[in-house]
Design an enzyme around this catalytic site. Structure first.
Site, short mmCIF file in Angstrom:
data_model
loop_
_atom_site.label_atom_id
_atom_site.label_comp_id
_atom_site.label_asym_id
_atom_site.label_seq_id
_atom_site.Cartn_x
_atom_site.Cartn_y
_atom_site.Cartn_z
N GLU A 80 0.76 -1.43 -0.15
CA GLU A 80 -0.07 0.01 0.03
C GLU A 80 0.90 1.13 0.03
OE1 GLU A 80 -2.82 -0.40 -0.66
OE2 GLU A 80 -3.78 -2.10 0.36
N HIS A 99 -3.07 2.05 8.64
CA HIS A 99 -4.01 1.30 7.81
C HIS A 99 -4.18 0.11 8.60
CE1 HIS A 99 -6.21 -1.13 5.13
NE2 HIS A 99 -5.14 -1.79 4.56
N HIS A 162 -12.41 -4.04 3.17
CA HIS A 162 -11.21 -3.78 3.31
C HIS A 162 -10.52 -3.65 4.53
CE1 HIS A 162 -6.89 -2.93 1.31
NE2 HIS A 162 -6.76 -3.39 2.59
P1 13P Z 1 1.34 -5.43 3.07
O1 13P Z 1 1.73 -6.53 3.90
O2 13P Z 1 2.02 -5.33 1.79
O3 13P Z 1 1.54 -3.99 3.91
O4 13P Z 1 -0.11 -5.56 3.01
C1 13P Z 1 -0.90 -5.66 3.87
C2 13P Z 1 -2.38 -4.95 3.70
O5 13P Z 1 -3.09 -4.70 4.59
C3 13P Z 1 -2.72 -4.44 2.26
O6 13P Z 1 -3.82 -3.74 2.43
#
Ligand code: 13P
Length: 224
Positions: A80, A99, A162
């Site tokens: 992300e 996030h 998500h």
């Molecule tokens: P990453 O491990 O690449 O950060 O991805 C996790 C995620 O939550 C994707 O939205």
């Protein structure tokens, strides 16, 4: 300790706190802070308990490694990174992006629902509601664009199917807001058990925002 080393320690601590607070599990979620020339971001697909400060990746706003930083072999920036780099680029007032896939916020987002003004603390996210941005594949430019729209004049949003995203004038504020968003989502889901709750008016949410500003209350007061 220099400022980047300190940023690495703080980002790692925040990543672990997100998991210990129950807001994230496994390799889900990602965090970033602004540094000179770009951002420091969590590595892709590494669980917090296996992450050290050296695993955090320093990149510019195009996702390229920052000059002079050695990336640990096998580590790449979070998938992300576009979302983090875009938000930090678009919002000069923020220093950090969090996030995560916290359960109650994500449950609402799976129905495409944001959080309306059912409780005065919604104001902590910067306005009378917390929007839910549309769905796009994780790691895509489209997802970054949708998050940017949902975050207009706000410091938090949900993302359909998500999770949630929060912004902060400091990393501590972005983290505190992520915990607040999850709490509000849990409260809203509980309130929905008895039907759609009545909502506070826009005028009342404005009064709440003013009270919080005067009292330097919570993330919003400290940021403003
Ligand atoms: P990453 O491990 O690449 O950060 O991805 C996790 C995620 O939550 C994707 O939205």
């Amino acid at each position: 300790m220099n400022t980047e080393d300190q940023a690495r320690q703080d980002l790692l601590a925040a990543t672990r706190r997100l998991s210990s607070a129950g807001l994230n599990s496994g390799t889900a979620g990602n965090l970033s802070v602004r540094i000179e020339g770009g951002l420091l971001i969590t590595p892709s697909s590494v669980p917090p308990e296996q992450m050290g400060p050296e695993d955090l990746v320093a990149i510019d706003h195009q996702g390229q490694p920052l000059a002079g930083r050695a990336t640990v072999p096998g580590r790449s920036p979070s998938s992300e990174w576009r979302l983090h780099a875009d938000l930090l680029g678009q919002r000069p007032e923020i220093q950090a992006v969090v996030h995560c896939h916290s359960i109650h916020a994500t449950a609402l987002a799976c129905h495409g629902r944001g959080i309306p003004p059912f409780h005065y603390m919604v104001v902590q996210a910067g306005g009378p509601d917390i929007r839910c941005g549309g769905y796009a594949t994780f790691g895509s430019q489209a997802l970054s664009d949708l998050a940017g729209q949902a975050l207009e004049h706000r410091q938090a949003c949900l993302l359909a199917h998500h999770g949630q995203v929060t912004l902060g004038a400091t990393l501590a504020q972005a983290l505190a807001l992520a915990i607040e968003v999850e709490t509000l989502a849990q409260m809203y889901l509980a309130a929905l058990q008895l039907g759609e709750p009545p909502l506070l008016s826009e005028a009342e949410m404005g009064r709440v925002a003013e009270q919080m500003r005067l009292r330097h209350y919570g993330a919003l007061g400290a940021a403003g």
